[in-house]
Design a protein around this motif. Structure first.
Motif, PDB file in Angstrom:
ATOM      1  N   ALA A 111      12.643  48.871  16.232  1.00  0.00           N
ATOM      2  CA  ALA A 111      13.426  48.695  15.007  1.00  0.00           C
ATOM      3  C   ALA A 111      14.476  47.618  15.218  1.00  0.00           C
ATOM      4  CB  ALA A 111      14.091  50.009  14.651  1.00  0.00           C
ATOM      5  N   ARG A 112      14.676  46.821  14.199  1.00  0.00           N
ATOM      6  CA  ARG A 112      15.709  45.806  14.226  1.00  0.00           C
ATOM      7  C   ARG A 112      16.379  45.748  12.852  1.00  0.00           C
ATOM      8  NH1 ARG A 112      14.780  45.998  18.914  1.00  0.00           N
ATOM      9  NH2 ARG A 112      14.581  44.318  20.410  1.00  0.00           N
ATOM     10  N   THR A 113      17.620  45.254  12.814  1.00  0.00           N
ATOM     11  CA  THR A 113      18.283  45.018  11.537  1.00  0.00           C
ATOM     12  C   THR A 113      18.574  43.529  11.435  1.00  0.00           C
ATOM     13  OG1 THR A 113      19.289  47.198  11.658  1.00  0.00           O
ATOM     14  CG2 THR A 113      20.284  45.653  10.104  1.00  0.00           C
ATOM     15  N   LEU A 132       4.535  44.049  23.804  1.00  0.00           N
ATOM     16  CA  LEU A 132       5.958  44.410  23.800  1.00  0.00           C
ATOM     17  C   LEU A 132       6.247  45.837  24.295  1.00  0.00           C
ATOM     18  CD1 LEU A 132       6.749  43.021  20.207  1.00  0.00           C
ATOM     19  CD2 LEU A 132       7.481  41.983  22.364  1.00  0.00           C
ATOM     20  N   PRO A 133       5.683  46.260  25.423  1.00  0.00           N
ATOM     21  CA  PRO A 133       5.928  47.653  25.835  1.00  0.00           C
ATOM     22  C   PRO A 133       7.399  47.921  26.169  1.00  0.00           C
ATOM     23  CG  PRO A 133       4.871  46.460  27.615  1.00  0.00           C
ATOM     24  CD  PRO A 133       4.865  45.543  26.420  1.00  0.00           C
ATOM     25  N   PHE A 134       8.128  46.880  26.541  1.00  0.00           N
ATOM     26  CA  PHE A 134       9.546  47.057  26.882  1.00  0.00           C
ATOM     27  C   PHE A 134      10.457  46.389  25.844  1.00  0.00           C
ATOM     28  CE2 PHE A 134       7.337  47.579  30.919  1.00  0.00           C
ATOM     29  CZ  PHE A 134       7.888  48.779  31.367  1.00  0.00           C
ATOM     30  N   GLY A 135       9.886  45.996  24.714  1.00  0.00           N
ATOM     31  CA  GLY A 135      10.676  45.307  23.701  1.00  0.00           C
ATOM     32  C   GLY A 135      10.858  43.849  24.087  1.00  0.00           C
ATOM     33  N   GLU A 136      11.805  43.211  23.456  1.00  0.00           N
ATOM     34  CA  GLU A 136      12.045  41.778  23.700  1.00  0.00           C
ATOM     35  C   GLU A 136      13.449  41.416  23.244  1.00  0.00           C
ATOM     36  OE1 GLU A 136      11.905  39.034  25.218  1.00  0.00           O
ATOM     37  OE2 GLU A 136       9.748  39.251  25.596  1.00  0.00           O
ATOM     38  N   GLY A 137      13.951  40.312  23.752  1.00  0.00           N
ATOM     39  CA  GLY A 137      15.253  39.810  23.298  1.00  0.00           C
ATOM     40  C   GLY A 137      16.412  40.504  24.004  1.00  0.00           C
ATOM     41  N   PRO A 138      17.626  40.349  23.423  1.00  0.00           N
ATOM     42  CA  PRO A 138      18.825  40.869  24.094  1.00  0.00           C
ATOM     43  C   PRO A 138      18.787  42.382  24.318  1.00  0.00           C
ATOM     44  CG  PRO A 138      19.406  39.533  22.170  1.00  0.00           C
ATOM     45  CD  PRO A 138      17.915  39.675  22.165  1.00  0.00           C
ATOM     46  N   ARG A 139      17.996  43.134  23.516  1.00  0.00           N
ATOM     47  CA  ARG A 139      17.963  44.586  23.678  1.00  0.00           C
ATOM     48  C   ARG A 139      16.706  45.066  24.401  1.00  0.00           C
ATOM     49  NH1 ARG A 139      22.414  46.516  20.933  1.00  0.00           N
ATOM     50  NH2 ARG A 139      22.135  48.178  22.450  1.00  0.00           N
ATOM     51  N   ILE A 140      16.067  44.162  25.141  1.00  0.00           N
ATOM     52  CA  ILE A 140      14.886  44.546  25.928  1.00  0.00           C
ATOM     53  C   ILE A 140      15.262  45.696  26.871  1.00  0.00           C
ATOM     54  CG2 ILE A 140      15.311  42.894  27.814  1.00  0.00           C
ATOM     55  CD1 ILE A 140      12.270  42.304  27.785  1.00  0.00           C
ATOM     56  N   CYS A 141      14.273  46.522  27.203  1.00  0.00           N
ATOM     57  CA  CYS A 141      14.542  47.685  28.069  1.00  0.00           C
ATOM     58  C   CYS A 141      15.270  47.258  29.346  1.00  0.00           C
ATOM     59  CB  CYS A 141      13.223  48.360  28.441  1.00  0.00           C
ATOM     60  SG  CYS A 141      13.440  49.704  29.613  1.00  0.00           S
ATOM     61  N   ILE A 142      16.371  47.956  29.600  1.00  0.00           N
ATOM     62  CA  ILE A 142      17.166  47.610  30.779  1.00  0.00           C
ATOM     63  C   ILE A 142      16.545  48.211  32.051  1.00  0.00           C
ATOM     64  CG2 ILE A 142      18.709  49.600  30.675  1.00  0.00           C
ATOM     65  CD1 ILE A 142      21.034  47.714  31.093  1.00  0.00           C
TER      66      ILE A 142
HETATM   67  C1  HEM Z   1       7.691  52.635  31.664  1.00  0.00           C
HETATM   68  C2  HEM Z   1       8.948  52.989  31.388  1.00  0.00           C
HETATM   69  C3  HEM Z   1       9.738  52.493  30.203  1.00  0.00           C
HETATM   70  C4  HEM Z   1       9.322  51.956  29.023  1.00  0.00           C
HETATM   71  C5  HEM Z   1       7.889  51.681  28.552  1.00  0.00           C
HETATM   72  C6  HEM Z   1      10.516  51.638  28.262  1.00  0.00           C
HETATM   73  C7  HEM Z   1      10.511  51.056  27.004  1.00  0.00           C
HETATM   74  C8  HEM Z   1      11.653  50.705  26.308  1.00  0.00           C
HETATM   75  C9  HEM Z   1      11.663  50.066  25.013  1.00  0.00           C
HETATM   76  C10 HEM Z   1      10.424  49.668  24.202  1.00  0.00           C
HETATM   77  C11 HEM Z   1      12.946  49.866  24.653  1.00  0.00           C
HETATM   78  C12 HEM Z   1      13.462  49.206  23.341  1.00  0.00           C
HETATM   79  C13 HEM Z   1      13.604  47.702  23.573  1.00  0.00           C
HETATM   80  C14 HEM Z   1      13.805  46.898  22.306  1.00  0.00           C
HETATM   81  O1  HEM Z   1      14.271  47.431  21.287  1.00  0.00           O
HETATM   82  O2  HEM Z   1      13.516  45.664  22.324  1.00  0.00           O
HETATM   83  C15 HEM Z   1      13.775  50.391  25.709  1.00  0.00           C
HETATM   84  C16 HEM Z   1      15.149  50.364  25.718  1.00  0.00           C
HETATM   85  C17 HEM Z   1      15.923  50.890  26.712  1.00  0.00           C
HETATM   86  N1  HEM Z   1      15.487  51.443  27.893  1.00  0.00           N
HETATM   87 FE1  HEM Z   1      13.542  51.650  28.475  1.00  0.00          FE
HETATM   88  N2  HEM Z   1      11.614  51.989  28.990  1.00  0.00           N
HETATM   89  C18 HEM Z   1      11.184  52.509  30.182  1.00  0.00           C
HETATM   90  C19 HEM Z   1      11.964  52.966  31.221  1.00  0.00           C
HETATM   91  C20 HEM Z   1      13.331  52.971  31.230  1.00  0.00           C
HETATM   92  C21 HEM Z   1      14.144  53.440  32.339  1.00  0.00           C
HETATM   93  C22 HEM Z   1      13.584  53.968  33.661  1.00  0.00           C
HETATM   94  C23 HEM Z   1      15.441  53.306  31.940  1.00  0.00           C
HETATM   95  C24 HEM Z   1      16.711  53.616  32.670  1.00  0.00           C
HETATM   96  C25 HEM Z   1      16.782  53.852  33.948  1.00  0.00           C
HETATM   97  C26 HEM Z   1      15.436  52.738  30.598  1.00  0.00           C
HETATM   98  C27 HEM Z   1      16.561  52.464  29.857  1.00  0.00           C
HETATM   99  C28 HEM Z   1      16.568  51.852  28.620  1.00  0.00           C
HETATM  100  C29 HEM Z   1      17.782  51.541  27.862  1.00  0.00           C
HETATM  101  C30 HEM Z   1      19.224  51.843  28.285  1.00  0.00           C
HETATM  102  C31 HEM Z   1      17.377  50.925  26.679  1.00  0.00           C
HETATM  103  C32 HEM Z   1      18.265  50.398  25.540  1.00  0.00           C
HETATM  104  C33 HEM Z   1      18.576  48.929  25.821  1.00  0.00           C
HETATM  105  C34 HEM Z   1      19.453  48.303  24.734  1.00  0.00           C
HETATM  106  O3  HEM Z   1      19.386  48.730  23.570  1.00  0.00           O
HETATM  107  O4  HEM Z   1      20.203  47.369  25.058  1.00  0.00           O
HETATM  108  N3  HEM Z   1      14.143  52.550  30.201  1.00  0.00           N
HETATM  109  N4  HEM Z   1      12.976  50.894  26.698  1.00  0.00           N
END
Ligand code: HEM
Length: 189
Positions: free
Chosen positions: A62-64, A123-133
Protein backbone atom coordinates in the motif's frame (compact mmCIF):
# COMPACT_ATOMS: atom_id res chain seq x y z
CA UNK A 1 10.38 -22.06 4.79
CA UNK A 2 7.16 -24.05 4.69
CA UNK A 3 6.41 -23.29 1.06
CA UNK A 4 10.04 -23.87 0.05
CA UNK A 5 9.99 -27.29 1.74
CA UNK A 6 6.66 -28.10 0.11
CA UNK A 7 8.09 -27.31 -3.33
CA UNK A 8 11.24 -29.29 -2.58
CA UNK A 9 9.07 -32.22 -1.50
CA UNK A 10 7.39 -32.02 -4.91
CA UNK A 11 10.67 -31.60 -6.82
CA UNK A 12 13.18 -34.09 -5.44
CA UNK A 13 15.83 -33.05 -8.01
CA UNK A 14 15.72 -29.47 -6.69
CA UNK A 15 15.91 -30.75 -3.11
CA UNK A 16 18.87 -32.99 -3.96
CA UNK A 17 20.71 -30.16 -5.71
CA UNK A 18 20.21 -27.93 -2.65
CA UNK A 19 21.48 -30.70 -0.34
CA UNK A 20 24.55 -31.26 -2.52
CA UNK A 21 25.35 -27.54 -2.48
CA UNK A 22 24.94 -27.51 1.28
CA UNK A 23 27.32 -30.46 1.71
CA UNK A 24 29.93 -28.84 -0.53
CA UNK A 25 29.74 -25.44 1.13
CA UNK A 26 29.63 -26.72 4.72
CA UNK A 27 32.49 -29.06 3.84
CA UNK A 28 34.62 -25.99 3.10
CA UNK A 29 33.68 -24.38 6.41
CA UNK A 30 34.29 -27.29 8.77
CA UNK A 31 30.57 -28.05 8.87
CA UNK A 32 29.84 -24.69 10.48
CA UNK A 33 26.92 -22.46 9.59
CA UNK A 34 28.40 -19.00 9.60
CA UNK A 35 27.46 -15.75 7.90
CA UNK A 36 30.07 -16.50 5.22
CA UNK A 37 29.12 -20.12 4.64
CA UNK A 38 25.42 -19.28 4.40
CA UNK A 39 26.23 -16.51 1.92
CA UNK A 40 27.76 -19.10 -0.39
CA UNK A 41 24.49 -21.03 -0.65
CA UNK A 42 23.62 -19.52 -4.02
CA UNK A 43 21.24 -22.23 -5.15
CA UNK A 44 19.38 -22.17 -1.87
CA UNK A 45 18.96 -18.42 -2.35
CA UNK A 46 17.45 -19.10 -5.79
CA UNK A 47 14.98 -21.50 -4.14
CA UNK A 48 14.04 -18.85 -1.58
CA UNK A 49 13.66 -16.18 -4.28
CA UNK A 50 11.38 -18.44 -6.31
CA UNK A 51 9.36 -19.35 -3.22
CA UNK A 52 8.87 -15.66 -2.46
CA UNK A 53 7.73 -15.14 -6.05
CA UNK A 54 5.02 -17.78 -5.77
CA UNK A 55 4.07 -17.15 -2.15
CA UNK A 56 4.90 -13.53 -1.28
CA UNK A 57 4.12 -13.08 2.44
CA UNK A 58 2.71 -9.65 1.60
CA UNK A 59 0.70 -10.18 -1.62
CA UNK A 60 -0.12 -6.46 -1.90
CA UNK A 61 1.66 -3.28 -0.91
CA UNK A 62 0.00 0.00 0.00
CA UNK A 63 1.13 3.51 -0.77
CA UNK A 64 -0.40 6.98 -0.49
CA UNK A 65 0.19 9.44 -3.32
CA UNK A 66 2.08 12.51 -2.08
CA UNK A 67 2.30 14.34 -5.44
CA UNK A 68 -0.16 14.63 -8.30
CA UNK A 69 0.94 11.98 -10.80
CA UNK A 70 -0.19 11.00 -14.30
CA UNK A 71 0.28 7.33 -15.06
CA UNK A 72 2.39 7.17 -18.24
CA UNK A 73 0.42 5.95 -21.26
CA UNK A 74 -2.88 6.09 -19.36
CA UNK A 75 -5.57 8.68 -18.97
CA UNK A 76 -5.38 8.43 -15.20
CA UNK A 77 -4.17 11.10 -12.81
CA UNK A 78 -3.62 10.28 -9.17
CA UNK A 79 -4.35 13.11 -6.78
CA UNK A 80 -2.51 13.79 -3.56
CA UNK A 81 -3.89 11.55 -0.80
CA UNK A 82 -5.09 8.80 -3.13
CA UNK A 83 -4.30 5.35 -1.75
CA UNK A 84 -2.66 2.98 -4.19
CA UNK A 85 -2.54 -0.80 -3.90
CA UNK A 86 0.35 -2.54 -5.64
CA UNK A 87 -0.62 -6.10 -6.60
CA UNK A 88 2.63 -7.91 -5.79
CA UNK A 89 1.23 -11.44 -6.26
CA UNK A 90 -0.44 -10.31 -9.50
CA UNK A 91 2.90 -9.07 -10.85
CA UNK A 92 4.66 -12.27 -9.75
CA UNK A 93 2.22 -14.37 -11.79
CA UNK A 94 2.10 -12.08 -14.82
CA UNK A 95 3.30 -14.00 -17.87
CA UNK A 96 4.79 -10.82 -19.33
CA UNK A 97 7.37 -10.92 -16.53
CA UNK A 98 7.55 -14.58 -15.51
CA UNK A 99 7.13 -17.19 -18.22
CA UNK A 100 5.08 -20.20 -17.15
CA UNK A 101 4.38 -18.55 -13.77
CA UNK A 102 2.75 -21.56 -12.13
CA UNK A 103 5.94 -23.61 -12.47
CA UNK A 104 8.36 -23.57 -9.55
CA UNK A 105 11.67 -22.85 -11.24
CA UNK A 106 14.63 -21.56 -9.19
CA UNK A 107 16.59 -21.11 -12.45
CA UNK A 108 14.72 -17.83 -12.95
CA UNK A 109 16.96 -16.40 -10.24
CA UNK A 110 20.45 -17.33 -11.43
CA UNK A 111 22.76 -14.28 -11.62
CA UNK A 112 22.35 -14.39 -15.40
CA UNK A 113 18.57 -14.83 -15.58
CA UNK A 114 17.80 -12.33 -12.82
CA UNK A 115 19.01 -9.55 -15.14
CA UNK A 116 16.00 -10.22 -17.40
CA UNK A 117 13.42 -9.58 -14.67
CA UNK A 118 12.07 -6.06 -15.24
CA UNK A 119 12.55 -3.66 -12.34
CA UNK A 120 9.56 -3.47 -9.96
CA UNK A 121 7.94 -6.67 -11.24
CA UNK A 122 9.44 -8.75 -8.41
CA UNK A 123 8.64 -7.17 -5.04
CA UNK A 124 8.70 -9.70 -2.17
CA UNK A 125 10.38 -7.14 0.09
CA UNK A 126 8.73 -4.05 -1.39
CA UNK A 127 10.73 -1.23 -2.96
CA UNK A 128 11.83 2.34 -2.37
CA UNK A 129 12.45 4.14 0.93
CA UNK A 130 10.07 1.79 2.82
CA UNK A 131 11.59 -1.46 1.51
CA UNK A 132 11.75 -4.22 4.13
CA UNK A 133 14.44 -3.37 6.64
CA UNK A 134 14.87 -7.04 7.58
CA UNK A 135 15.46 -8.47 4.09
CA UNK A 136 18.95 -9.82 4.66
CA UNK A 137 18.11 -11.05 8.14
CA UNK A 138 14.96 -12.77 6.82
CA UNK A 139 16.92 -14.52 4.06
CA UNK A 140 19.63 -15.55 6.51
CA UNK A 141 17.11 -17.00 9.00
CA UNK A 142 15.38 -18.92 6.21
CA UNK A 143 18.70 -20.32 5.04
CA UNK A 144 19.58 -21.48 8.56
CA UNK A 145 16.21 -23.22 8.92
CA UNK A 146 16.31 -24.87 5.50
CA UNK A 147 19.94 -25.90 5.95
CA UNK A 148 19.25 -27.56 9.33
CA UNK A 149 16.39 -29.57 7.83
CA UNK A 150 18.03 -30.49 4.49
CA UNK A 151 21.25 -31.51 6.21
CA UNK A 152 19.49 -34.04 8.39
CA UNK A 153 16.30 -35.05 6.58
CA UNK A 154 14.83 -35.91 3.22
CA UNK A 155 11.54 -34.12 2.80
CA UNK A 156 8.55 -35.69 1.07
CA UNK A 157 4.81 -35.07 0.88
CA UNK A 158 2.55 -36.50 3.55
CA UNK A 159 -0.80 -38.02 2.65
CA UNK A 160 -2.29 -35.41 5.01
CA UNK A 161 -1.24 -32.52 2.76
CA UNK A 162 -3.95 -31.23 0.48
CA UNK A 163 -2.12 -31.27 -2.85
CA UNK A 164 -2.07 -29.10 -4.88
CA UNK A 165 -2.32 -26.67 -2.02
CA UNK A 166 -5.12 -24.13 -1.95
CA UNK A 167 -4.50 -20.85 -0.22
CA UNK A 168 -7.03 -19.78 2.40
CA UNK A 169 -9.26 -17.02 1.05
CA UNK A 170 -9.90 -15.34 4.39
CA UNK A 171 -6.24 -14.81 5.21
CA UNK A 172 -4.30 -11.76 4.15
CA UNK A 173 -1.02 -13.64 4.12
CA UNK A 174 -0.66 -16.89 2.16
CA UNK A 175 -1.69 -19.84 4.34
CA UNK A 176 -2.46 -23.30 2.95
CA UNK A 177 -5.91 -24.78 3.57
CA UNK A 178 -5.42 -27.64 6.05
CA UNK A 179 -1.77 -26.72 6.63
CA UNK A 180 1.24 -28.24 4.91
CA UNK A 181 2.20 -31.66 6.24
CA UNK A 182 5.56 -33.11 5.27
CA UNK A 183 7.42 -36.34 5.98
CA UNK A 184 10.97 -35.97 7.26
CA UNK A 185 13.17 -39.05 6.86
CA UNK A 186 16.65 -38.95 8.43
CA UNK A 187 19.27 -38.72 5.63
CA UNK A 188 21.34 -41.38 7.42
CA UNK A 189 18.62 -44.06 7.10
C1 HEM B 1 11.33 -13.39 4.26
C2 HEM B 1 11.08 -12.51 5.23
C3 HEM B 1 10.44 -11.16 5.03
C4 HEM B 1 9.66 -10.70 4.01
C5 HEM B 1 9.21 -11.44 2.75
C6 HEM B 1 9.34 -9.32 4.33
C7 HEM B 1 8.57 -8.49 3.52
C8 HEM B 1 8.31 -7.16 3.80
C9 HEM B 1 7.54 -6.28 2.96
C10 HEM B 1 6.89 -6.66 1.62
C11 HEM B 1 7.52 -5.06 3.54
C12 HEM B 1 6.81 -3.78 3.00
C13 HEM B 1 7.80 -3.01 2.12
C14 HEM B 1 7.16 -1.92 1.30
O1 HEM B 1 6.09 -1.40 1.65
O2 HEM B 1 7.77 -1.51 0.26
C15 HEM B 1 8.25 -5.16 4.77
C16 HEM B 1 8.46 -4.12 5.65
C17 HEM B 1 9.14 -4.23 6.82
N1 HEM B 1 9.80 -5.34 7.30
FE1 HEM B 1 9.92 -7.15 6.36
N2 HEM B 1 9.93 -8.99 5.51
C18 HEM B 1 10.61 -10.08 5.97
C19 HEM B 1 11.36 -10.17 7.12
C20 HEM B 1 11.56 -9.15 8.01
C21 HEM B 1 12.37 -9.25 9.21
C22 HEM B 1 13.14 -10.50 9.63
C23 HEM B 1 12.27 -8.04 9.83
C24 HEM B 1 12.91 -7.56 11.10
C25 HEM B 1 13.88 -8.17 11.71
C26 HEM B 1 11.43 -7.19 9.01
C27 HEM B 1 11.09 -5.89 9.32
C28 HEM B 1 10.36 -5.05 8.51
C29 HEM B 1 10.04 -3.66 8.84
C30 HEM B 1 10.44 -2.91 10.12
C31 HEM B 1 9.29 -3.14 7.78
C32 HEM B 1 8.72 -1.73 7.63
C33 HEM B 1 9.75 -0.87 6.90
C34 HEM B 1 9.27 0.57 6.70
O3 HEM B 1 8.05 0.80 6.58
O4 HEM B 1 10.12 1.47 6.64
N3 HEM B 1 11.01 -7.89 7.92
N4 HEM B 1 8.73 -6.43 4.91
Amino acid sequence: MTFALYQMALHSEIQEKAREELKTVLGKYNGEMTYDSLNELKYMKQIIDETLRMYPPLPVLARTCVEKYKIPGEDIVLDVGVRVVIPVAGLHFDEDYFKDPNTFDPERFTEENKKNIPQYSYLPFGEGPRICIGERFGIMQTKVGLACILKNFKVSLSEKTIHPIRLQKRNFIPVAEGGIWLKLTPTTS
